[in-house]
Every structure is written in structure tokens, then in C-alpha cells.
Design a protein around this motif. Structure first.
Motif, PDB file in Angstrom:
ATOM      1  N   ASP A  44      50.253   7.564  -1.488  1.00 40.34           N
ATOM      2  CA  ASP A  44      49.354   8.567  -2.070  1.00 40.34           C
ATOM      3  C   ASP A  44      48.187   7.936  -2.816  1.00 40.34           C
ATOM      4  O   ASP A  44      47.413   8.633  -3.473  1.00 40.34           O
ATOM      5  CB  ASP A  44      50.120   9.519  -2.993  1.00 40.34           C
ATOM      6  CG  ASP A  44      50.796   8.808  -4.166  1.00 40.34           C
ATOM      7  OD1 ASP A  44      50.635   7.574  -4.292  1.00 40.34           O
ATOM      8  OD2 ASP A  44      51.487   9.485  -4.950  1.00 40.34           O
ATOM      9  N   GLY A  45      48.051   6.613  -2.741  1.00 41.31           N
ATOM     10  CA  GLY A  45      46.948   5.938  -3.394  1.00 41.31           C
ATOM     11  C   GLY A  45      47.141   5.707  -4.880  1.00 41.31           C
ATOM     12  O   GLY A  45      46.286   5.097  -5.519  1.00 41.31           O
ATOM     13  N   LEU A  46      48.257   6.180  -5.444  1.00 41.78           N
ATOM     14  CA  LEU A  46      48.535   5.974  -6.867  1.00 41.78           C
ATOM     15  C   LEU A  46      49.515   4.815  -7.024  1.00 41.78           C
ATOM     16  O   LEU A  46      50.303   4.528  -6.120  1.00 41.78           O
ATOM     17  CB  LEU A  46      49.109   7.243  -7.491  1.00 41.78           C
ATOM     18  CG  LEU A  46      48.239   8.494  -7.384  1.00 41.78           C
ATOM     19  CD1 LEU A  46      48.899   9.662  -8.110  1.00 41.78           C
ATOM     20  CD2 LEU A  46      46.836   8.261  -7.923  1.00 41.78           C
ATOM     21  N   PRO A  47      49.503   4.151  -8.165  1.00 45.36           N
ATOM     22  CA  PRO A  47      50.337   2.955  -8.322  1.00 45.36           C
ATOM     23  C   PRO A  47      51.824   3.282  -8.411  1.00 45.36           C
ATOM     24  O   PRO A  47      52.232   4.447  -8.554  1.00 45.36           O
ATOM     25  CB  PRO A  47      49.837   2.358  -9.635  1.00 45.36           C
ATOM     26  CG  PRO A  47      49.232   3.500 -10.381  1.00 45.36           C
ATOM     27  CD  PRO A  47      48.641   4.396  -9.335  1.00 45.36           C
ATOM     28  N   LEU A  48      52.624   2.233  -8.317  1.00 48.95           N
ATOM     29  CA  LEU A  48      54.053   2.317  -8.575  1.00 48.95           C
ATOM     30  C   LEU A  48      54.265   1.734  -9.966  1.00 48.95           C
ATOM     31  O   LEU A  48      54.192   0.520 -10.157  1.00 48.95           O
ATOM     32  CB  LEU A  48      54.843   1.538  -7.531  1.00 48.95           C
ATOM     33  CG  LEU A  48      54.637   1.986  -6.073  1.00 48.95           C
ATOM     34  CD1 LEU A  48      55.387   1.070  -5.121  1.00 48.95           C
ATOM     35  CD2 LEU A  48      55.076   3.428  -5.885  1.00 48.95           C
ATOM     36  N   LEU A  49      54.516   2.596 -10.928  1.00 51.44           N
ATOM     37  CA  LEU A  49      54.609   2.187 -12.322  1.00 51.44           C
ATOM     38  C   LEU A  49      55.764   2.929 -12.971  1.00 51.44           C
ATOM     39  O   LEU A  49      55.692   4.135 -13.209  1.00 51.44           O
ATOM     40  CB  LEU A  49      53.298   2.509 -13.048  1.00 51.44           C
ATOM     41  CG  LEU A  49      53.244   2.219 -14.554  1.00 51.44           C
ATOM     42  CD1 LEU A  49      53.450   0.737 -14.835  1.00 51.44           C
ATOM     43  CD2 LEU A  49      51.908   2.690 -15.138  1.00 51.44           C
ATOM     44  N   GLY A  50      56.851   2.194 -13.218  1.00 51.73           N
ATOM     45  CA  GLY A  50      58.015   2.814 -13.820  1.00 51.73           C
ATOM     46  C   GLY A  50      59.287   2.135 -13.368  1.00 51.73           C
ATOM     47  O   GLY A  50      59.255   1.032 -12.795  1.00 51.73           O
ATOM     48  N   PRO A  51      60.440   2.772 -13.599  1.00 52.23           N
ATOM     49  CA  PRO A  51      61.727   2.151 -13.246  1.00 52.23           C
ATOM     50  C   PRO A  51      61.831   1.888 -11.741  1.00 52.23           C
ATOM     51  O   PRO A  51      61.459   2.723 -10.920  1.00 52.23           O
ATOM     52  CB  PRO A  51      62.749   3.202 -13.691  1.00 52.23           C
ATOM     53  CG  PRO A  51      62.047   4.023 -14.720  1.00 52.23           C
ATOM     54  CD  PRO A  51      60.613   4.057 -14.299  1.00 52.23           C
ATOM     55  N   MET A  52      62.348   0.718 -11.393  1.00 50.50           N
ATOM     56  CA  MET A  52      62.578   0.377  -9.997  1.00 50.50           C
ATOM     57  C   MET A  52      63.745   1.205  -9.484  1.00 50.50           C
ATOM     58  O   MET A  52      64.843   1.146 -10.042  1.00 50.50           O
ATOM     59  CB  MET A  52      62.877  -1.112  -9.854  1.00 50.50           C
ATOM     60  CG  MET A  52      62.950  -1.597  -8.433  1.00 50.50           C
ATOM     61  SD  MET A  52      63.313  -3.380  -8.341  1.00 50.50           S
ATOM     62  CE  MET A  52      61.830  -4.091  -9.052  1.00 50.50           C
ATOM     63  N   PRO A  53      63.569   1.997  -8.433  1.00 51.32           N
ATOM     64  CA  PRO A  53      64.643   2.886  -7.978  1.00 51.32           C
ATOM     65  C   PRO A  53      65.929   2.127  -7.649  1.00 51.32           C
ATOM     66  O   PRO A  53      65.920   1.153  -6.895  1.00 51.32           O
ATOM     67  CB  PRO A  53      64.056   3.535  -6.722  1.00 51.32           C
ATOM     68  CG  PRO A  53      62.584   3.461  -6.909  1.00 51.32           C
ATOM     69  CD  PRO A  53      62.341   2.171  -7.647  1.00 51.32           C
ATOM     70  N   GLY A  54      67.020   2.580  -8.244  1.00 56.30           N
ATOM     71  CA  GLY A  54      68.338   2.065  -7.922  1.00 56.30           C
ATOM     72  C   GLY A  54      68.717   0.757  -8.560  1.00 56.30           C
ATOM     73  O   GLY A  54      69.845   0.281  -8.380  1.00 56.30           O
ATOM     74  N   VAL A  55      67.812   0.136  -9.317  1.00 62.47           N
ATOM     75  CA  VAL A  55      68.055  -1.206  -9.844  1.00 62.47           C
ATOM     76  C   VAL A  55      68.057  -1.148 -11.373  1.00 62.47           C
ATOM     77  O   VAL A  55      67.100  -0.679 -11.976  1.00 62.47           O
ATOM     78  CB  VAL A  55      66.988  -2.203  -9.353  1.00 62.47           C
ATOM     79  CG1 VAL A  55      67.300  -3.611  -9.841  1.00 62.47           C
ATOM     80  CG2 VAL A  55      66.887  -2.169  -7.832  1.00 62.47           C
ATOM     81  N   PRO A  56      69.111  -1.647 -12.013  1.00 61.60           N
ATOM     82  CA  PRO A  56      69.163  -1.576 -13.482  1.00 61.60           C
ATOM     83  C   PRO A  56      68.193  -2.540 -14.145  1.00 61.60           C
ATOM     84  O   PRO A  56      68.020  -3.683 -13.709  1.00 61.60           O
ATOM     85  CB  PRO A  56      70.614  -1.962 -13.800  1.00 61.60           C
ATOM     86  CG  PRO A  56      71.052  -2.802 -12.641  1.00 61.60           C
ATOM     87  CD  PRO A  56      70.333  -2.244 -11.440  1.00 61.60           C
TER      88      PRO A  56
END
Length: 813
Positions: free
Chosen positions: A339-351
């Protein structure tokens, strides 16, 4: 020389502007025992060749917040860290060629003013006075942003790095991370200099983020949803007229011709032209063009043929551009999420792992990204709701094909308007429900929800379903009469909505009851019943909403929105105690909403269920001879049931209900129907921007229950002190368009709130807004104004009861 660090609280992998900002903000928060690893020199990835533009413009509330914060940070950063920087706050003008574009500008202006920025609309003549070298004969309107400008990306990164070092954080250059492992609840980040043990790890690896992300797969990770685009900009020779103008007036504002799709910025005394071309090019996606081991400080070969149309258009707009030669061409890689927006936040599924990567506009967003990342890590929550950038917004449908298709689409339409009725065509049909063929046979015009295809509305022969028909902010279009008909069917007879993709989690085992009571803010249903439950964060803000179905004392099904699948699944799995199992059945089952005053008559001959059971009850049964699970609820606010069944049984059930006389309806009609009932939507009306009390969810908070639940103390304090905002329903004297998310609410000359959703209510015959306003104004009859695409429209606060069927008589019939 200092020794190589063997431990840290946080290790950041990647030394671009975003990684450096994350380190700086962690150090400012007091977390100085942090290390940044860079495989080459700082800025070696996309940062060094970035154009360095710093817009605040966005129609995403979260992104605008992030970019606004960046500009505020950058203005004082040089003094704060004692590092010289070239940061030019020139302002910018965005050119609008159409009425629809001007409406978009007006919307952004309203959002910007709410955030404290002095954005304003200019006439073409006023814009010409600010940029005398451009042609304005074909313009409808211009947006002026005084906070826009440009910054030297390398100097910015070095300034952030110096600030972090001065506070005690560490940066290891020429030290690539080579892998990760997990031991005793801690991360080990491996490098050729040694291993670093840490509590948290951050993937800030830019266009290498997918490669780094693969290291986390053994620990629950997934392939990072991204691809890499080639972006070119060109620098001209010196232009004497610009040199003369600059000597007396200063730098020209940055110009964006968004309808033609390029930016044009003064660079010294020449110009910098950067198009986003439709005939764009992806890189590193084929065996003939493999992903390189190291692309530090490198560029692609020039490819100006792709830009010919854009160069010619820019020369027509600013004829000076055509009088000089090209001095230099920059063609470098930029990572793109779908969607052109960054990936910023908790990594899915990884503690205890985070992502701060795939920034398409990393320079303008780096400052805000560092703030958000530091808040996630140090506080477990962010000041602003950041679902727009949360990596968990993408789930398992984002395969390589999808990422490439969407990345190229987003790049080619970088400045496109995102109309409320428009569905982007690339990367579709990734998840098809069991009734998909039947829905399309009925005329379903589809939309994607967490990759699941659902009908937005049902077209009849002769209806215009082209993309061109959706290029409007207004409610009128080929869909409007059909939505009215679908709502009327639900109101007067019976409608059926096919709803694949509900996120479902089955909790069972000894202690499930006790754990859930201490997890949600309110009460649990009795066995055989269903109710809504909410989870708050430690601040009492709204994390999520579940439909909670109680099958037995220690057996519950939690149902949530399709888009919440990874967010809510992780929320449950991270908190559930040993002995309580969690089974997800999202993809194995599907659902129908069968609703309207004749829904009982439609279902009766098809089922062995007891249809006299009360509202908020559930039962196992058969429908059309197939096993099913009936829940007596209706998001549409009429008598109705949800019918849940295994995928293989759904087509027979759906066809039988259609054959019995139910009319198919779509998501647009459901949105209208739910707003009339004041039912909230997740990540619109329900978000971490608001507390449970602000959200009007008082009846779902039980402060007197013995269990401590997340946010209880914060909510106790708010109950004593009083809330500053309150959730309200407004009837608006809207014109041709209903209020979009985050439209500004005014009283006189003062901003007093914002909308969280808006739509036309076909049963009540009015434009409706759900929103948040100053608490003292939340009194029925209070007159306010809602700003809809620049027009302030009279609005009246309504009573707390729903506009439609306030006593719930129809739903209980």
C-alpha cells in the motif's frame, strides 16, 4: 578503541535515516544501552540517494502525524545535537487540475489545521505569485503547505546518529548482521565481530528488510511483504533566472503536479525533477535480475526513456526547465509495501521483535518513525494509533506476486486520489470465499478485506462498474440506487450478506473463564449466549472488540474483524495461560448475515433450529440439510441471524436462502445500516486514539469485578476525573458527500473534535457522522459544524440511543 558490545537492550539492524532515528529516540527515552548495526557506512542504502523532500501532506491521520512530527524535530535538530544541516523550509504548492483534486486538498487542509499546521488553499493566481515561473491556465486550485521543504538525507542521518551517540547509544559501522537466534527468551544477533545478546531486535534494513526478515521465520515470522522499485530523478544545470530570483526572494517553494505525477524542486540554482511514472520498473524480481549481496552506495543505469512524457509535461508547466541541460540523473532503489506505507510496529508472530522498514518516503517520515518505534519498545504502546503502518495489517495473502503487482500499482499512482468507492485492481482474488462464484453471478462488485473478496454492492444489468465511475468523493454513483435498494430489502423484507474471512479463535480448557474475565474490560456471557467484549491497553484505550460466544463454562469462541486476524490472534496467544488452548478456524468456516423482518420466515422452512430463542443466543442446527451454527445477532440492526458453517457446506446454504427470497446485499449497505445503529467499526471508531469511556463504551467496563484487567486503574482514574472527549452521533446537513474519517468538527472558530466514520443512512434519510467531541458539548441538541472537503456543514448532536430502532424492538422481534 572501545570493545565490541556483547549485550544490549535493543539491537537495530540498518543504518539509514529510520534506523538512526530509532536509536536517537530510544536514547532520548533513557534507553541508552542500544546498538545499531550497519553493514557499510551510515546511509549506504536508499538514504544516501534520496531526494530529501519533507512533505507533511497525507490523507492518512497517522502518516500526517508522523510527517508533521518529523518537520518539527528537524527544525531544531541541528541545535539540539550540535551538528550542521542543510534544511530548507521552503513551503510547497500542490497543483489541482480537477474539482475532485481540490476536494482532496481541502480534506488534507482540514486535517493539517487540526494538527496545528497552517495549510491553506490558494487560487492559481496566488500560487503564481509564489512561483512566478509556472503556467497556471489549467488549474482549479492549489494547496500551500508552509512546513514543506527539503533536507540533506546524509546530514540528517549523521545528526541523528551523533545525538544518539552523545546520549550513550552505540553504532557499529561496517558490521553486517549475519543472522539471529533465540536463547532463553533473549535474542542473539550474529556478526563477524561477535554476537550481541539483546532483549529486543529491530529490522530497519530498508530494501534488505525481506532478507533480514527471513532470519525470523523459525521463530514465528513470515516473509516481509515488500518489493523494490527503481525511482529516477534528474538535476539540471544552473538556471540564471532562478539564480536571480533566489538572490532577492529566497528559494522557490517545492512544486508537485500531482495529477501529472511528479515533483519539481529547486536544487541550488537549478531544478530537481522526480516523476512517478506509470510505465515503472521493478528490480530484483527475476533470476536474470537477482537480489544483490551488497548494493551499498550504488545506483541503477539511467533509463530516461520512461520519463519522456513527464519531462515534457514539466517543461510545459515550468518552461525554464526546457532551457537548460540535464546535469545528473539519480536512479536508485526504493522499497515498497503493497500500500506504499511503511512497516512500522511489532513483527507479526515474533516476540520482542519490531519492524521499521520499507519506507518509501523515509526521509520525511524518519523523525516520526523513530518516535513511534521507541514508544512501541519502551512503553508497549504509541501516542497515536498506528494501524496504518502496523505490519500486522498484512496477513498470509501477501505472496511475491501480490507484492510486485501492488508495489508497481502504488508507485505508478503515487499521487492518486483514494476515493471511497474505488477498489484498486492489482493483486486481487487472493482469498475467495466458498460462495464467491454465486456472489458474482448475482452481480457482486467486489472489494478486498484482508485479502478476502466480498461484495461491496450488487450491480444490475446496465450499471456502470468501470473504475472511471468511482472517481468521486460524492455519494452519488451507479452504486447509490443499489445501496438504497439493498438497505430497503433489509428494512422491509430480508437481505443476505456473504461474509467470508471473519477471524475466529476457539478458546477452551480449564481456566479459560477466569483468564478471559481478567483479560476483557467487562462481563462474559452465560453459557448459550453471546455478547461484545473489549480489550484495553494499560492506558484504558481500545485495543480491540470481540463477539464472545460461550459454548460451555471453559469454552469460548471469539470472533473479530477480518483485518484484525493477526493483530487479535497475537493478542490472544501472547496472553493466554498454559492449559488453555487456542484454535483458529478463520479459513475453514464462513458466515452469512441473514437479516430483516422476514428473516425468520425465510429461515424457518430451511432449518431445524429454534428460531424463537432470544436475541444474543446461539445454537447448533442444520440449514438446508447442512450443519450450521446460528447466532441471533445482526450488525444491520434488524431481526436477524449470523449463519456460520464449514466452507464445503456454505454454497448449499447460501443458494437455499437466496431461493427462499432473500436479497443479496453488500458491505456498503451494511456500513450504512450499522452507522444508523451507532455500531462501531474497528480502527475507525474503535482505536487506541480513544479510551473505553471516550468511546462511549461505559456499559462494557466493569470496575467492580474482582479481576484486574489491563487498563483498569487508568479507567478508574478517568471515571473519577471525567473524560475530555465523548463519542457522539451527529446528523449533518451534508451536501453531495458524507464526512470521511478524521473530518474536523467545529464550534464557531474552534476545533472541538473529529469524525471517526460517516455515511448516508437510508432508513433515516440523513447523513450521519460518528465522532469524538469535547465532552462538555456531548449534549443532545448541541449545534456544531462538520468540515466535509472544505465545506462546513451544520450538525446536531443526537441522543445516546441509536437513530434507528432506539429501543431495539425490531432486533428483538
Amino acid at each position: 578503541m572501545s570493545t565490541f558490545p556483547t549485550s544490549a537492550r535493543v539491537v537495530i539492524i540498518g543504518g539509514g535515516a529510520v534506523g538512526a532515528s530509532g536509536l536517537y529516540h530510544l536514547a532520548r527515552a533513557g534507553w541508552t544501552d542500544c546498538v545499531l548495526l550497519e553493514k557499510n557506512e551510515l546511509t549506504a542504502g536508499s538514504t544516501w540517494h534520496a531526494a530529501g523532500n519533507c512533505p507533511t501532506f497525507s490523507t492518512s491521520w497517522a502518516i500526517m502525524n508522523m510527517q508533521r512530527y518529523s518537520t518539527e524535530l528537524y527544525r531544531g535538530l541541528s541545535d539540539a545535537v550540535d551538528y550542521p544541516m542543510n534544511y530548507h523550509v521552503t513551503g510547497s504548492i500542490r497543483l489541482g487540475h480537477s474539482d475532485e483534486r481540490v476536494q482532496e486538498f481541502q480534506r488534507a487542509c482540514g486535517m493539517g489545521r487540526y494538527q496545528g499546521m497552517d495549510m491553506e488553499m490558494l487560487t492559481p493566481e496566488e500560487a503564481k505569485a509564489r512561483y512566478p515561473f509556472m503556467e497556471t491556465h489549467d488549474l482549479k486550485g492549489v494547496l500551500y503547505d508552509p512546513n514543506d521543504g527539503d533536507i540533506d538525507p546524509s546530514q540528517l542521518t549523521q545528526a541523528l546518529a551523533k545525538g544518539a551517540r552523545d546520549l550513550g547509544a552505540r553504532i557499529e559501522r561496517f558490521c553486517p548482521a549475519t543472522g539471529i537466534s533465540r536463547e532463553n527468551g533473549e535474542w542473539m544477533v550474529h556478526t563477524h565481530k561477535g554476537d550481541i545478546r539483546c532483549e529486543f531486535v529491530v529490522n530497519a534494513a530498508g530494501y534488505y528488510a525481506q532478507k533480514v526478515g527471513e532470519w525470523f521465520k523459525p521463530y514465528g515470522g513470515r516473509t516481509v511483504p515488500m518489493m523494490v522499485m527503481s525511482h529516477q530523478y534528474l538535476l539540471t544545470d544552473e538556471i540564471p533566472e532562478i539564480a536571480e530570483y533566489t538572490a532577492s526572494h529566497g528559494k522557490l517553494p517545492l512544486l508537485r503536479d500531482v495529477d501529472s505525477s511528479y515533483y519539481l524542486r529547486q536544487e541550488k540554482t537549478g531544478l530537481n525533477l522526480g516523476p512517478y511514472e506509470r510505465n515503472c520498473k521493478a528490480h530484483w524480481i527475476t533470476p536474470d535480475d537477482p537480489f544483490p549481496e551488497d548494493f551499498s552506495f550504488q545506483l541503477y543505469p539511467d533509463d530516461l526513456e520512461r520519463l519522456e512524457w513527464y519531462i515534457e509535461d514539466a517543461m510545459a508547466r515550468v518552461p525554464l526547465l526546457g532551457k537548460v541541460g540535464i546535469n545528473k540523473v539519480i536512479n536508485g532503489p526504493i522499497p515498497y509495501a503493497p500500500d506504499g506505507l511503511p512497516l512500522l510496529g511489532p513483527m507479526p508472530g515474533v516476540p520482542k521483535a519490531f519492524e521499521a522498514c520499507v519506507f518509501t518516503f523515509g526521509i520525511s517520515q524518519a523523525g516520526g518513525a523513530g518516535k513511534v518505534l521507541a514508544e512501541w519498545i519502551t512503553e508497549g504502546a504509541t501516542e497515536w494509533d498506528m494501524w496504518a503502518t502496523d505490519p500486522r495489517r498484512y496477513t498470509d495473502y501477501t505472496d511475491n506476486d501480490y507484492c510486485i503487482q501492488k508495489g508497481m500499482e502504488v508507485y505508478g499512482y503515487e499521487y492518486a486520489m483514494h476515493f471511497p468507492w474505488h477498489e484498486w485492481p492489482a493483486g486481487r482474488d487472493k482469498k475467495l470465499g466458498p460462495n464467491d462464484d454465486i456472489v458474482r453471478e448475482q452481480g457482486g462488485v467486489m472489494g478486498a478485506y484482508n485479502g478476502w473478496e466480498r461484495a461491496n454492492w450488487f450491480a444490475q444489468p446496465g450499471d456502470d462498474t468501470s473504475e472511471e465511475a468511482t472517481q468521486t468523493w460524492n455519494r452519488a454513483g451507479p452504486w447509490s440506487n443499489r445501496i438504497a435498494e439493498e438497505c430497503a430489502a433489509v428494512h422491509n423484507h430480508c437481505g443476505v450478506l456473504d461474509l467470508p474471512g471473519f477471524s475466529r479463535f476457539w478458546l477452551r480448557g480449564q481456566g479459560a473463564d477466569e483468564w478471559l474475565r481478567g483479560f476483557v474490560t467487562g462481563a462474559l456471557p452465560r453459557v448459550g449466549r453471546i455478547n461484545l467484549v473489549y480489550v484495553a491497553d494499560d492506558r484504558g484505550r481500545i485495543l480491540t472488540e470481540f463477539s464472545c460466544i460461550r459454548l460451555a463454562e471453559d469454552s469460548f469462541i471469539l470472533i473479530t474483524a477480518a483485518t484484525a486476524q493477526w493483530h487479535d490472534g497475537e493478542l490472544i496467544r501472547r496472553n493466554v495461560p498454559k492449559g488453555v488452548s487456542v484454535e483458529e478456524t478463520t479459513t475453514e468456516r464462513s458466515a452469512l448475515i441473514v437479516t430483516g423482518p422476514e428473516s425468520r420466515a425465510i429461515l424457518e422452512p430451511l432449518t431445524d433450529a429454534d428460531l424463537t430463542l432470544p436475541w444474543l443466543s446461539h445454537q447448533h442446527c442444520t440449514v438446508a440439510g447442512r450443519k450450521a451454527f446460528l447466532i441471533r445477532v445482526s450488525f444491520a440492526g434488524e431481526l436477524g441471524w449470523e449463519v456460520h458453517a464449514a466452507n464445503e457446506d456454505m454454497p448449499d446454504i447460501y443458494r437455499a436462502i437466496l431461493d427462499a427470497g432473500a436479497k443479496p446485499f453488500g458491505m456498503y449497505a451494511l456500513n450504512s445500516l450499522r452507522i444508523e445503529k451507532g455500531y462501531r467499526a474497528w480502527k475507525g471508531d474503535l482505536s487506541t486514539d480513544y479510551s473505553m469511556y471516550e468511546g462511549g463504551l461505559d456499559r462494557f467496563v466493569k470496575l467492580d469485578k474482582p479481576q484486574d484487567f489491563p487498563g483498569k486503574s487508568a479507567l478508574q482514574n478517568e471515571k473519577q476525573q471525567g473524560s475530555t472527549k465523548r463519542f457522539v452521533t451527529l446528523i449533518v446537513d451534508a451536501g453531495d458527500a458524507d464526512a470521511p474519517y478524521m473530518s474536523t468538527i467545529w464550534q464557531g472558530g474552534e476545533v472541538v473534535g473529529e469524525t471517526t466514520s460517516g455515511a448516508w443512512g437510508y432508513r433515516v434519510g440523513a447523513s450521519i457522522v460518528l465522532g469524538m467531541i469535547r465532552a462538555d458539548l456531548a449534549v443532545p441538541g448541541t449545534e456544531l459544524e462538520v468540515e466535509i472537503y472544505g465545506e462546513r456543514c451544520r450538525a446536531v448532536v443526537q441522543p445516546d440511543a441509536p437513530l434507528w430502532d432506539p429501543e431495539n424492538e425490531r432486533i428483538r422481534a
